[in-house]
Scaffold this active site. Structure first.
Site, short mmCIF file in Angstrom:
data_model
loop_
_atom_site.label_atom_id
_atom_site.label_comp_id
_atom_site.label_asym_id
_atom_site.label_seq_id
_atom_site.Cartn_x
_atom_site.Cartn_y
_atom_site.Cartn_z
NE ARG A 234 -4.38 -0.39 -0.22
CZ ARG A 234 -4.50 -1.02 -1.36
NH1 ARG A 234 -3.55 -1.30 -2.34
NH2 ARG A 234 -5.84 -1.63 -1.50
CG ASP A 258 1.80 -2.84 -8.20
OD1 ASP A 258 1.84 -2.51 -9.54
OD2 ASP A 258 0.99 -3.39 -7.84
CD GLU A 263 -2.97 2.95 -5.71
OE1 GLU A 263 -1.92 2.54 -5.32
OE2 GLU A 263 -3.78 1.93 -5.75
CG HIS A 295 -3.05 -1.20 -7.23
ND1 HIS A 295 -3.38 -0.72 -6.03
CD2 HIS A 295 -3.20 -2.56 -6.77
CE1 HIS A 295 -3.76 -1.33 -5.07
NE2 HIS A 295 -3.67 -2.77 -5.42
P1 NAD Z 1 -1.90 -11.35 4.95
O1 NAD Z 1 -2.96 -10.70 6.05
O2 NAD Z 1 -1.83 -12.40 4.72
O3 NAD Z 1 -0.43 -10.83 5.77
C1 NAD Z 1 -0.22 -9.53 6.18
C2 NAD Z 1 0.89 -9.53 7.27
O4 NAD Z 1 1.25 -8.36 7.76
C3 NAD Z 1 0.36 -10.54 8.36
O5 NAD Z 1 1.31 -11.43 8.75
C4 NAD Z 1 0.31 -9.52 9.61
O6 NAD Z 1 0.39 -9.98 10.99
C5 NAD Z 1 1.25 -8.51 9.19
N1 NAD Z 1 1.15 -7.13 10.00
C6 NAD Z 1 0.14 -6.53 10.25
N2 NAD Z 1 0.60 -5.51 11.05
C7 NAD Z 1 1.79 -5.57 10.95
C8 NAD Z 1 2.71 -4.34 11.29
N3 NAD Z 1 2.52 -3.29 11.96
N4 NAD Z 1 4.06 -4.62 10.91
C9 NAD Z 1 4.43 -5.67 10.38
N5 NAD Z 1 3.62 -6.63 9.81
C10 NAD Z 1 2.33 -6.38 9.96
O7 NAD Z 1 -1.77 -10.16 3.72
P2 NAD Z 1 -1.45 -10.48 2.47
O8 NAD Z 1 -2.49 -11.29 1.50
O9 NAD Z 1 0.02 -11.06 2.41
O10 NAD Z 1 -1.29 -9.06 1.78
C11 NAD Z 1 -0.37 -8.12 2.31
C12 NAD Z 1 -0.50 -6.82 1.63
O11 NAD Z 1 -0.27 -6.84 0.28
C13 NAD Z 1 -2.04 -6.27 1.64
O12 NAD Z 1 -2.05 -5.85 2.92
C14 NAD Z 1 -2.21 -5.56 0.61
O13 NAD Z 1 -2.00 -4.16 1.18
C15 NAD Z 1 -1.22 -5.85 -0.29
N6 NAD Z 1 -1.87 -6.30 -1.62
C16 NAD Z 1 -1.36 -5.74 -2.81
C17 NAD Z 1 -1.96 -6.09 -4.22
C18 NAD Z 1 -1.49 -5.39 -5.20
O14 NAD Z 1 -2.10 -5.72 -6.36
N7 NAD Z 1 -0.46 -4.54 -5.06
C19 NAD Z 1 -2.82 -7.16 -4.13
C20 NAD Z 1 -3.14 -7.64 -2.74
C21 NAD Z 1 -2.84 -7.45 -1.70
#
Ligand code: NAD
Length: 341
Positions: A234, A258, A263, A295
């Site tokens: 994000r 990305d 955005e 994105h």
């Molecule tokens: P997920 O929920 O499986 O994993 C997120 C991890 O972040 C968890 O293990 C959680 O404990 C950890 N976390 C939460 N707060 C934290 C903090 N303060 N410090 C460190 N770690 C912390 O999520 P995911 O499916 O792996 O997705 C991760 C991120 O990817 C999403 O939050 C989203 O923003 C992003 N995403 C981007 C796209 C894209 O197209 N660019 C698509 C999907 C997801």
């Protein structure tokens, strides 16, 4: 169920229609994003289907509820754009697609790493112009380098698995320790150690009030000089102005993103014939060692199929009065405070 699909792109329609065959629901596609100005389009629709940049704030939800909408179907995981408390008060159910492309996002992060390291984006242009000079294209072996992964959930773990295959050492930081990451050989450390020891840092945690701008001037100062920073999570995780300063002083060796904090003004649309007014974004695009994608990390066939299938299954669950596993409810601790993709 009759569903008004907002912010429709050709690919949304293609995959939703394919998943809806034979016809389970009556999908009506609208190009505009859903907000207070466009909510009138949903009059008489019991359900609306929306994506990351539709504004599901309290006034919009009130307009929808007043015209008969009872279901908001997110075709994404993140729900920072939905006022869950307002929806609950109005009797509107909210459902989402919690996970649809962890491999796609992790693989895109690897694509950014490889391109930035070996300057493939620059080499592509050079060769097209008949310039075969190697000056400025020097990279490094990934084998033996240290990758710091912040956020070791679904995507962070997969990135770890891929980078392990390159022969990298893995450092990890997360508020929860994932045993699968530890089993992979990832070593959980505190952020200062991860910053100091990593050659590549990749962000995979959600955007929350705690993580907002956590890559700032102080964090960048703790990093190894010349570090590569990757953000497919994000935009708000990064203080973009601080990153620009880090690139100018060469403390940051390269940046691959990305996502970008502002955005929603730019991404998913074609602005090529316009003057882009965002000077911060434009400054970022001037660095040869910055690679930006709009994105698209999630954007794979598998992801679009998963999104379409889960979206339709969610609608069917609600229509048939079944408990939907993907229903969102306001939760004081996380819920509407959590900002994810
Ligand atoms: P997920 O929920 O499986 O994993 C997120 C991890 O972040 C968890 O293990 C959680 O404990 C950890 N976390 C939460 N707060 C934290 C903090 N303060 N410090 C460190 N770690 C912390 O999520 P995911 O499916 O792996 O997705 C991760 C991120 O990817 C999403 O939050 C989203 O923003 C992003 N995403 C981007 C796209 C894209 O197209 N660019 C698509 C999907 C997801």
């Amino acid at each position: 169920m009759k569903v008004a699909v907002f912010g429709t792109k050709a690919y949304d329609r293609q995959f939703l229609e394919a998943a809806n065959s034979p016809k389970q629901h009556d999908l009506v596609f609208f190009e505009p994003r859903l907000n207070q100005d466009t909510a009138i389009l949903a009059a008489g629709f019991p359900a609306v289907c929306v994506f990351v940049h539709d504004q599901m704030d309290a006034p919009t939800l009130e307009l929808l509820a007043a015209r008969g909408t009872r279901l908001v179907v997110l075709r994404c995981a993140g729900f920072n754009n939905v006022d869950l408390k307002a929806a609950a008060n109005l009797g509107i159910t909210v459902v989402r697609v919690p996970a649809y492309s962890p491999y796609g996002v992790a693989e895109h992060a690897v694509g950014l790493i490889l391109s930035l390291n070996r300057k493939i984006h620059r080499a592509y242009n050079r060769v097209r112009e008949g310039n075969f000079s190697l000056d400025g294209l020097l990279g490094f072996n990934l084998n033996g380098r240290t990758v710091g992964i912040i956020g070791t959930g679904k995507i962070g773990l997969i990135l770890g698995q891929i980078m392990k295959g390159f022969g990298c050492h893995l450092l990890a930081y997360d508020v929860y320790h994932n045993p699968d990451m530890a089993a992979l050989g990832g070593k959980y450390v505190e952020l200062p150690e991860l910053f100091a020891k990593s050659d590549i840092i990749s962000l995979h945690c959600p955007l929350t009030p705690e993580t907002h701008h956590f890559i700032n001037t102080e964090a960048i100062a703790q990093m190894k000089p010349g570090v590569m920073l990757i953000n497919t999570s994000r935009g708000g995780l990064i203080d973009t102005q601080a990153v620009i300063e880090g690139l100018k002083t060469r403390q940051l060796g390269s940046l691959g993103v990305d996502v970008y904090e502002q955005e929603s003004e730019l991404f998913f649309e074609d602005w090529s014939g316009h003057i882009i007014q965002d000077d911060v974004f434009q400054r970022l695009t001037t660095f040869p060692n910055v690679l930006i994608t709009g994105h698209q990390a999630f954007f794979t066939e598998e992801a679009l199929r998963n999104i379409a299938d889960t979206t339709l299954a969610n609608i069917t669950d609600v229509e048939q009065g079944r408990t939907c596993p993907n229903e969102l409810r306001p939760q004081p601790e996380v819920g509407d405070k959590v900002l994810v993709a």
